[in-house]
Design an enzyme around this catalytic site. Sequence first.
Site, short mmCIF file in Angstrom:
data_model
loop_
_atom_site.label_atom_id
_atom_site.label_comp_id
_atom_site.label_asym_id
_atom_site.label_seq_id
_atom_site.Cartn_x
_atom_site.Cartn_y
_atom_site.Cartn_z
N GLU A 1 31.55 27.40 43.20
CA GLU A 1 32.27 26.55 42.94
C GLU A 1 31.89 25.29 43.64
O GLU A 1 32.59 24.23 44.00
CB GLU A 1 33.57 26.70 43.28
CG GLU A 1 33.99 27.22 44.79
CD GLU A 1 35.58 27.43 44.98
OE1 GLU A 1 36.31 26.84 44.90
OE2 GLU A 1 35.80 28.57 45.03
N CYS B 1 37.69 30.93 43.55
CA CYS B 1 37.19 32.22 44.22
C CYS B 1 37.03 33.42 43.26
O CYS B 1 36.53 34.46 43.59
CB CYS B 1 37.99 32.32 45.22
SG CYS B 1 38.15 30.99 46.26
N HIS C 1 40.26 39.64 47.32
CA HIS C 1 39.83 38.25 47.64
C HIS C 1 40.33 38.07 49.03
O HIS C 1 41.75 38.02 49.20
CB HIS C 1 40.21 37.35 46.73
CG HIS C 1 39.95 35.83 47.39
ND1 HIS C 1 38.75 35.38 47.65
CD2 HIS C 1 40.71 34.68 47.11
CE1 HIS C 1 38.76 34.20 47.92
NE2 HIS C 1 40.10 33.76 47.87
#
Lengths: 83, 440
Positions: free
Chosen positions: B115, B147, B271
């Site tokens: 990103e 993410c 995550h």
Amino acid sequence: MGRDQVFAVVRDNILAVRPGLDPAEIREDRSMTELGCDSLDRMDVVSGALDEIGLELGTDRLAKVRDIGGLVDVLWHGIGGPA
Amino acid sequence: MTAATGGPATGGEPGGPWRSTEPGTPRGGGEPGGPQVGIEAVAAYCGSAYVDVADLFQARGLDPARMGNLGMRRKSVALPGEDVVAMAATAARPLADALTEAERASVRTLIVATESAFDLSKSASTHVHRLLGLPRQCRLLEIKQACYGGVAALRAAAALVAVEPGSRVLVVATDLPVPNRGTYAEPSQGAGAVAMLVGPRPAVARLELGTAGVYGYEVADFARPRADLDVVDTDLSLLAYLECLLGAFTDHAARRPGTDFAGTYDLLAMHTPFPGMVRGAHRHALRRLGGLARDREQEDFDRRVAPSLVFPRDVGNIYAGTALLAMAGAIAHAPSPGPLSLGVFGYGSGCSSEFFACHVPAGAARLVAGTGLAAELAARRRLTVAEYDAATAALPDMAFGAAEAKFDPAGLAGVGAPRPRAVLTAIRDHHREYTWLPPR
């Protein structure tokens, strides 16, 4: 459940993450940040209140909440309280 | 970090039930004789320098009482010349070096997930491909969804391997954020890259096909409308993460009857924007999805989730690669030698998410631990906050839009673990030039 009861649920969840807080400090015109809650505390308060009320609420409904009164309003509307 | 590839064609696990509580027959790759697809090898590069989170709290005047909920100890820092391509190539180099000629020819796709790309058109994978010297018979592309990118690339890789038997895909998730100075996000904003070789001999983790749960919708929790501007609504983002965890897991469980959050998986990796978030998400999911008494939540967290946080708490959030780093940590620090089941949750703001099952064969922990990441993290140079600020101030020189620049690799040459590292040496008319620094 009336709006006062929704407020009580929110207040109790704030006290659960910040046990040293004076309950009188928890007012509708204040934000949880002002009361010393960090982002994880705030997440715990919202998810704990949703659990207790038995409410599924889309994240976007919570997007504009800026103070404790705003959170109480969103939760109360979620269970059918007037908008 | 070095890595090992290969193993027997069955990946050391014949595809049958991997624990007694596994439900009947998962669809797709779970059935005996079905296609074996998974992670053959993993490697990572999480920088050659770090800043201590306590130092940063002190320097920025942040409230130290908040360090507990954050759960961070150190965060990796990129040095001048380490852009997303350099870190990605450095991470993947051990995987490329370990390939036989036949295996190298089988790498038909290279996916970079990021990103923080520096080109809106050309993918970072083109540069990584050149640096690794991979064959030209190779798809080169980039994947972006905040993410979630690394998990998205891993799942896309599994699909490509499944439809092209014998082929492999190299996945590299790499990110380099511009820290939000002075905020409580800054201490968790790391830098680094994770590489995974996906193919038919999954010695590290077999990916279950056909049972992944997904959940996504548009939400304004995070956006990067300019290279130097993050628009963040932290509260919204944490709630979106929670909603997605429940949504993706519920979709997963619907496709995999008998699966439950509290009991099915030996290990969980999620995550990790900061370790405290994973602690909160685990607790929230247990309460919402049921199945465990509250007085057992801590023990469950310590046993099934804490192994996944060992690397992230010393690296920080590396965005697209964070969920993959958590996976590597869970496998490396598993409490028993296996085989083990691993449930993985990837989330990316904006938002998209996925929950999927992995089967970790016996011996995988040794393979991942043998990559030496723990030693490499320990070998990073500790920066003062002033040195960290100087490194951060130099980030725009190599950020999106940089047209001309030169970088002196000397600053990087003297620090970190002894491994080959790629470094950006110059940008001329927007084109980037790299070289390999030899192991020092």
